[in-house]
Design an enzyme around this catalytic site. Structure first.
Site, PDB file in Angstrom:
ATOM      1  CE  LYS A  12      36.883 -24.474   3.437  1.00  0.00           C
ATOM      2  NZ  LYS A  12      37.504 -25.798   3.373  1.00  0.00           N
ATOM      3  NE  ARG A 191      37.996 -17.170  -3.916  1.00  0.00           N
ATOM      4  CZ  ARG A 191      38.361 -17.160  -2.641  1.00  0.00           C
ATOM      5  NH1 ARG A 191      37.433 -17.032  -1.701  1.00  0.00           N
ATOM      6  NH2 ARG A 191      39.629 -17.280  -2.300  1.00  0.00           N
ATOM      7  CB  SER A 192      30.061 -16.598  -5.167  1.00  0.00           C
ATOM      8  OG  SER A 192      31.017 -15.597  -4.877  1.00  0.00           O
ATOM      9  NE  ARG A 193      27.685 -22.376  -0.106  1.00  0.00           N
ATOM     10  CZ  ARG A 193      28.750 -22.182   0.687  1.00  0.00           C
ATOM     11  NH1 ARG A 193      29.917 -21.825   0.154  1.00  0.00           N
ATOM     12  NH2 ARG A 193      28.655 -22.338   1.986  1.00  0.00           N
ATOM     13  CG  LEU A 194      28.564 -18.612  -8.675  1.00  0.00           C
ATOM     14  CD1 LEU A 194      29.128 -17.451  -9.481  1.00  0.00           C
ATOM     15  CD2 LEU A 194      27.104 -18.883  -9.057  1.00  0.00           C
TER      16      LEU A 194
END
Length: 214
Positions: A12, A191-194
């Protein structure tokens, strides 16, 4: 252990909120109060549930879920059986870690520090506030010990009920612990695992705030 679900494909992207240095309070207690209030307002299931990690004398870590029952500038309080596995491990190594996961808000909160026993007055006040069945259960259950079966446990509960009546006192082996924070990390999914990770570290002059890479 196998599963029919492809776990690698479960993911997710987090996009609900952000967390910057300008957003947070100077003191982690104030920031904790804010996040806990938001978790309660968002009706997160069990918003006070937290994973408690301890390490025994043999170096083996273990974790379980406990419920937060108090939080102020002195630390975070939970209650348990002092003779349980967690109690024995805290006696051997009085340091622990707590983890809150408010998945609905895409947030985690990690707290590390030393642990001390709560006062007798705190234990007595909280124990008196518990439902009668929970108070009797604290007497009946030798927490973490091997028992013969469910029927044995229910018999111990009946015996406690008959012996102690409607106003059981706290068992001598039961009470509170307070974790005094030394390090507190607020984690906000992005978002984007950042992800945003802001950490409070206790220093002689107060708290230092730093950012960690996700």
């Amino acid at each position: 252990m196998t599963t029919a679900v492809n776990l690698a494909e479960l993911r997710k992207d987090y996009a609900l909120a952000s967390l910057t240095e300008a957003d947070v309070a100077a003191d982690p207690q104030a920031q904790f109060d804010k996040w806990l209030a938001e978790a309660i307002a968002a009706r997160c299931p069990e918003p006070t549930a937290m994973s408690l990690a301890t390490v025994g004398a043999d170096g083996q870590p273990s974790s379980r879920i406990v419920l937060l029952k108090g939080a102020d500038a002195r630390g975070l309080v939970f209650f348990t059986n002092y003779e349980s596995r967690k109690g024995r491990e805290l006696a051997a190594n009085p340091r622990a870690a707590l983890l809150f996961h408010w998945v609905e808000l895409e947030r985690e909160l990690r707290i590390e520090g030393r642990v001390e026993k709560a006062t007798d007055a705190e234990t007595e006040a909280y124990f008196a506030s518990r439902p009668l069945q929970s108070r009797l259960g604290a007497w009946a259950s030798p927490q973490s010990e091997e028992i013969p079966g469910r029927a044995w446990l229910e018999q111990k509960f009946t015996e406690a009920e008959q012996r102690l009546g409607k106003e059981p006192p706290p068992p001598p082996h039961w009470g509170g612990y307070r974790l005094v924070p030394q390090r507190v990390e607020f984690w906000q999914g992005r978002r984007s695992r950042l992800h945003d990770r802001l950490v409070y570290s206790r220093e002689a002059a107060g708290w230092r705030i730093s950012r960690l890479a996700p």
